[in-house]
Write a protein that holds these residues in place. Sequence first.
Motif, PDB file in Angstrom:
ATOM      1  N   VAL A  76      36.038  46.529  40.140  1.00 26.80           N
ATOM      2  CA  VAL A  76      36.615  45.773  39.022  1.00 26.80           C
ATOM      3  C   VAL A  76      37.570  44.704  39.541  1.00 26.80           C
ATOM      4  O   VAL A  76      37.568  43.557  39.069  1.00 26.80           O
ATOM      5  CB  VAL A  76      37.333  46.719  38.040  1.00 26.80           C
ATOM      6  CG1 VAL A  76      38.162  45.928  37.031  1.00 26.80           C
ATOM      7  CG2 VAL A  76      36.327  47.607  37.319  1.00 26.80           C
ATOM      8  N   ALA A  77      38.404  45.073  40.528  1.00 26.36           N
ATOM      9  CA  ALA A  77      39.348  44.104  41.092  1.00 26.36           C
ATOM     10  C   ALA A  77      38.609  42.952  41.755  1.00 26.36           C
ATOM     11  O   ALA A  77      38.992  41.781  41.601  1.00 26.36           O
ATOM     12  CB  ALA A  77      40.260  44.797  42.098  1.00 26.36           C
ATOM     13  N   LEU A  78      37.534  43.262  42.500  1.00 27.49           N
ATOM     14  CA  LEU A  78      36.766  42.212  43.176  1.00 27.49           C
ATOM     15  C   LEU A  78      36.108  41.282  42.165  1.00 27.49           C
ATOM     16  O   LEU A  78      36.184  40.045  42.309  1.00 27.49           O
ATOM     17  CB  LEU A  78      35.707  42.849  44.079  1.00 27.49           C
ATOM     18  CG  LEU A  78      34.758  41.874  44.796  1.00 27.49           C
ATOM     19  CD1 LEU A  78      35.538  40.942  45.699  1.00 27.49           C
ATOM     20  CD2 LEU A  78      33.692  42.632  45.582  1.00 27.49           C
ATOM     21  N   VAL A  79      35.459  41.844  41.142  1.00 23.67           N
ATOM     22  CA  VAL A  79      34.794  41.023  40.128  1.00 23.67           C
ATOM     23  C   VAL A  79      35.823  40.171  39.386  1.00 23.67           C
ATOM     24  O   VAL A  79      35.606  38.968  39.140  1.00 23.67           O
ATOM     25  CB  VAL A  79      34.011  41.915  39.137  1.00 23.67           C
ATOM     26  CG1 VAL A  79      33.492  41.075  37.975  1.00 23.67           C
ATOM     27  CG2 VAL A  79      32.858  42.605  39.848  1.00 23.67           C
ATOM     28  N   THR A  80      36.965  40.771  39.047  1.00 20.68           N
ATOM     29  CA  THR A  80      38.014  40.022  38.349  1.00 20.68           C
ATOM     30  C   THR A  80      38.527  38.883  39.206  1.00 20.68           C
ATOM     31  O   THR A  80      38.755  37.769  38.723  1.00 20.68           O
ATOM     32  CB  THR A  80      39.176  40.954  37.969  1.00 20.68           C
ATOM     33  OG1 THR A  80      38.680  42.043  37.178  1.00 20.68           O
ATOM     34  CG2 THR A  80      40.236  40.197  37.165  1.00 20.68           C
ATOM     35  N   VAL A  85      44.328  38.786  38.786  1.00 17.52           N
ATOM     36  CA  VAL A  85      44.650  39.648  39.920  1.00 17.52           C
ATOM     37  C   VAL A  85      46.010  39.273  40.492  1.00 17.52           C
ATOM     38  O   VAL A  85      46.839  40.147  40.803  1.00 17.52           O
ATOM     39  CB  VAL A  85      43.561  39.551  40.995  1.00 17.52           C
ATOM     40  CG1 VAL A  85      43.938  40.372  42.231  1.00 17.52           C
ATOM     41  CG2 VAL A  85      42.227  40.024  40.441  1.00 17.52           C
ATOM     42  N   TYR A  86      46.266  37.961  40.647  1.00 16.53           N
ATOM     43  CA  TYR A  86      47.548  37.522  41.184  1.00 16.53           C
ATOM     44  C   TYR A  86      48.698  37.940  40.273  1.00 16.53           C
ATOM     45  O   TYR A  86      49.774  38.335  40.744  1.00 16.53           O
ATOM     46  CB  TYR A  86      47.557  36.001  41.356  1.00 16.53           C
ATOM     47  CG  TYR A  86      46.552  35.478  42.355  1.00 16.53           C
ATOM     48  CD1 TYR A  86      46.271  36.169  43.521  1.00 16.53           C
ATOM     49  CD2 TYR A  86      45.873  34.284  42.131  1.00 16.53           C
ATOM     50  CE1 TYR A  86      45.346  35.693  44.430  1.00 16.53           C
ATOM     51  CE2 TYR A  86      44.946  33.798  43.033  1.00 16.53           C
ATOM     52  CZ  TYR A  86      44.695  34.505  44.185  1.00 16.53           C
ATOM     53  OH  TYR A  86      43.783  34.030  45.084  1.00 16.53           O
ATOM     54  N   THR A  87      48.482  37.852  38.962  1.00 13.31           N
ATOM     55  CA  THR A  87      49.525  38.234  38.015  1.00 13.31           C
ATOM     56  C   THR A  87      49.841  39.717  38.121  1.00 13.31           C
ATOM     57  O   THR A  87      51.017  40.118  38.147  1.00 13.31           O
ATOM     58  CB  THR A  87      49.099  37.893  36.575  1.00 13.31           C
ATOM     59  OG1 THR A  87      48.890  36.476  36.473  1.00 13.31           O
ATOM     60  CG2 THR A  87      50.167  38.319  35.574  1.00 13.31           C
TER      61      THR A  87
END
Length: 454
Positions: free
Chosen positions: A63-67, A75-77
Motif C-alpha cells: 500500500v505504501a509503495l502504490v501510494t 507518504v511524505y505527509t
Amino acid sequence: MSLADSPIRYPDAASRPLMTRRGWWLVGLNILIPGSAQALAGNRRLGRFGLGATLVLWVLLVVALVTWLVSPAIVYTLASNSVVLWVVAVAAVFYAVLWVVLTFDTLRLVRLVKAVPSARAGIAGLAIVVMTVASGAAAYGAYVATTASGFLSSVFVAGPSEPPVDGRYNILLLGGDAGPDREGLRPDSIRVVSVDSETGQAVTIGLPRDLTNVPFDESSPLRATYPDGYGANGVCDVDVCQLNSIYTEVELKSPELYPDAVAEGSEPGIEAMRDAAEGITGLTIQYYVLIDMAGFQQLIDALGGVTIDVPHDVPIHADETFTTVAEWIPAGEQHLDGYHALWYARSRHGTSDYDRMARQLQLQEAVLAQFNAANVLSKFQDVAAAGSQVVKTDVPQSMLGYFVDLAGKTKELPIVDVPLVPDNGIDPLDPDYELVRQMVQDALVPPTAEPEEG
C-alpha cells in the motif's frame, strides 16, 4: 501424503541427511515467510500469529509503495507526522522482537544435533545472520522514527497551513550570524524563495543586507515609525541603518511592535524582516526559515563535510574584526569541514557583499545536494542534533509532506535568480524599489514575446 507422513512435522530423526534438508527448508521458510516454519512443524498458534503479522506487513508495504507511486505527497505527509512516526517506531520494535522469537523457535524445531555435523554451523549461521540484519534494521528504524519525531516537534510548529498567494509559496530565508563584535543576531544572508505551488518552479531573490531606505507596507507596524523607509535621512535606532539592522533594532529595542510573534512560532525581529522583505519585493511571504550560521558549521560536520568548487582563494580571518588573514581556502575543488565552510560563507577580506551572497548560495546548494537519504541515515543522530539547533521556522509540520513533494519537482527545474546588484541598476545606497518589484514580477511571470510584424 498425509500430515502424519510429513517429513517436516514428523521427520525420521534417525536420518541425518533428511534432518539436514529439513533444517535448511525450515530456516529458508522462516526467512521468506516468517511464521510458516511454526505453522508446518511447530506451534501452529505461534505460526498463525507470525503469518498474520507477516501478511499485514506485506500489505502495508505494498500500500505504501502504490501510494508513493500514485501520490507521494501522502507518504511524505504521513512520514513527517510525529504521531505516525511513533506508531512506526512501535511497529518496528514489535517486528524486531517477533523475528527474534520466530528465528530461535525455528532453530529449536530444526534440532541441529540431528543434522549432518558439517551443516550445523551453516544452518545456524544463516538463521542468525538474517535475524540480526532484519531485527537490527527494524530496531534502527524505530530509533530513526523516534529521533525524527523529536526533531520535527522541536523545529516545526503545530499551526494551520497557509494557502498559496497567486499560485505561489514565498519563503523568507535568513542566515543568522551572531558574533562578539555586534549587539545581538544580525541576518547575514537574506533571500526570498518563491515557488510555484503546482509546478515547483522556483525563483530566488537575494536581498543585499546593506539595502537602505527599505519601504514598509501600510499593514506593517514599522510604517508609522519609518514612513519614508527604514533609515531615511540616516535615522534609525541602531548604529547602522540598513536592511539587516531591522532585525536587531526590533528584537532589542521595540519587540512590542509584534506582540504575537513568539506565540506564533516566530520572533519580533523575524516578523520585522518579513515586513521588510514584503515591502522590497511586493510579495506576500507565508513562511520564514532562520538558519543559524554557527550551527550550520555543526550540521556540515555531522554530514561529513561539504565539497564545493572554490572559484578563487578565500581568506580565513584570525579574529572577528575580519582584518587579519590567518589562512586561505585555495581555489579549486575542496572538501571543507564545518569550520572552513562557515568561513567560506562569512569571509569579507577583499570581497564585496555580492561575492559573499554568491558564496553563501553556493554553499547552501552544495549542502542540499549532499543531503541525501544514505548520508543522513548513516549519521542520523548527529544530523538531527545539529539540525534542531540550526533551523528555526514557522512552517507547520502539516505542510512538510507537501513541501517535500514540491521540492522534488523544484530539483527537476532550473532555478531563476533575480540579482539585485548594481550591474542591474540596483544601488543599495539609493535603491529603486519600483524597479526591484518589476524585476521580481518579470521573473515570476516572464513577459510573452510579441510576434514580429511580417
